[in-house]
Design an enzyme around this catalytic site. Structure first.
Site, PDB file in Angstrom:
ATOM      1  N   HIS A  67     -10.160  -2.308  77.765  1.00  0.00           N
ATOM      2  CA  HIS A  67      -9.537  -3.572  78.147  1.00  0.00           C
ATOM      3  C   HIS A  67      -8.113  -3.731  77.619  1.00  0.00           C
ATOM      4  O   HIS A  67      -7.589  -4.846  77.556  1.00  0.00           O
ATOM      5  CB  HIS A  67     -10.414  -4.724  77.630  1.00  0.00           C
ATOM      6  CG  HIS A  67     -10.336  -5.964  78.445  1.00  0.00           C
ATOM      7  ND1 HIS A  67     -10.044  -7.203  77.911  1.00  0.00           N
ATOM      8  CD2 HIS A  67     -10.483  -6.162  79.783  1.00  0.00           C
ATOM      9  CE1 HIS A  67     -10.039  -8.105  78.875  1.00  0.00           C
ATOM     10  NE2 HIS A  67     -10.293  -7.506  80.018  1.00  0.00           N
ATOM     11  N   LYS A 102      -4.026  -3.721  77.401  1.00  0.00           N
ATOM     12  CA  LYS A 102      -2.874  -3.951  78.283  1.00  0.00           C
ATOM     13  C   LYS A 102      -1.642  -3.828  77.403  1.00  0.00           C
ATOM     14  O   LYS A 102      -1.193  -4.807  76.816  1.00  0.00           O
ATOM     15  CB  LYS A 102      -2.880  -5.333  78.931  1.00  0.00           C
ATOM     16  CG  LYS A 102      -4.155  -5.692  79.679  1.00  0.00           C
ATOM     17  CD  LYS A 102      -4.966  -6.685  78.893  1.00  0.00           C
ATOM     18  CE  LYS A 102      -6.146  -7.155  79.697  1.00  0.00           C
ATOM     19  NZ  LYS A 102      -7.025  -8.034  78.902  1.00  0.00           N
ATOM     20  N   ASP A 156       9.884   4.130  74.593  1.00  0.00           N
ATOM     21  CA  ASP A 156      10.805   4.924  73.768  1.00  0.00           C
ATOM     22  C   ASP A 156      10.400   4.985  72.297  1.00  0.00           C
ATOM     23  O   ASP A 156      11.245   5.190  71.413  1.00  0.00           O
ATOM     24  CB  ASP A 156      12.243   4.374  73.878  1.00  0.00           C
ATOM     25  CG  ASP A 156      12.826   4.584  75.264  1.00  0.00           C
ATOM     26  OD1 ASP A 156      12.307   5.429  76.013  1.00  0.00           O
ATOM     27  OD2 ASP A 156      13.802   3.871  75.609  1.00  0.00           O
TER      28      ASP A 156
END
Length: 209
Positions: free
Chosen positions: A154, A156, A161
């Site tokens: 789950h 996100k 960089d």
């Protein structure tokens, strides 16, 4: 002479040991104040250790936040801004991925030479599901793998960089952009934080099918 003195020496030694044992000082139990002081010292040591393990905050670190669905599109634009800022690498982990604008931003980054790697939840992103952008990204040359290790993967988040982190509740989907109450946060210029997220990303990537 020596033999006659041995019993006397033995008696003297036994007496000395008995005296020493009977006069050994008893160590009293710690007082309440001493116990409190011990607890405070241990807690202070733990606090110092915890502080040393926290990510350092550089003077140029910044935080940006955005919410959806109102104002319309602001959360999505912040995600796109983070992706567009990349010059070297993007490591992204996502649950549902149905957003074409986010997928296009990743494809444009890969086209300009950024090394883009994406880990998606396997159950929510079947290559046979027209809504998921997993096949769309792969067809464009983006490195994508599916993780089925967990009931729900789950996460996100994206590491940009090795020094910027984009995260929050915002799934990369039209529903998150236009219908759901979601949030996006981007922490700029914080390599120590990015390194912690990168460790988790590497774990998730190593578990891909």
């Amino acid at each position: 002479m020596i033999r006659r003195a041995l019993p006397i020496i033995a008696i003297l030694l036994q007496s000395s040991l008995t005296f020493a044992r009977s006069h050994t000082p008893t160590v009293p139990p710690p007082t309440l104040g001493q116990e409190v002081a011990r607890v405070v010292v241990e807690a202070g040591a733990q606090a110092i250790a915890d502080k040393l393990s926290r990510p350092a905050i550089p003077p140029d670190a910044e935080i940006e936040v955005a919410f959806s669905p109102v104002p319309q599109g602001r959360a999505l634009r912040l995600v796109q801004k983070a992706i567009s800022s990349a010059t070297a690498t993007i490591h992204m982990a996502a649950y549902t991925f149905t957003s074409k604008p986010v997928a296009d931003a990743l494809i444009r980054a890969a086209a300009r030479g950024v090394r883009v790697y994406v880990v998606l939840d396997a159950k929510a992103n079947s290559p046979y599901d027209d809504k998921s952008k997993i096949a769309y990204l792969r067809d464009a040359g983006v490195n994508v793998c599916a993780n089925s290790r967990y009931p729900v993967m789950h996460n996100k988040f994206a590491i940009i960089d090795g020094k910027h982190v984009e995260t929050g509740s915002f799934n990369y989907s039209y529903a998150a952009e236009a219908r759901n109450a979601e949030n996006v946060i981007v922490v700029w210029n914080m390599p120590d934080l990015a390194a912690k997220y990168d460790q988790q990303f590497e774990l998730l990537a190593s578990q891909c099918d």
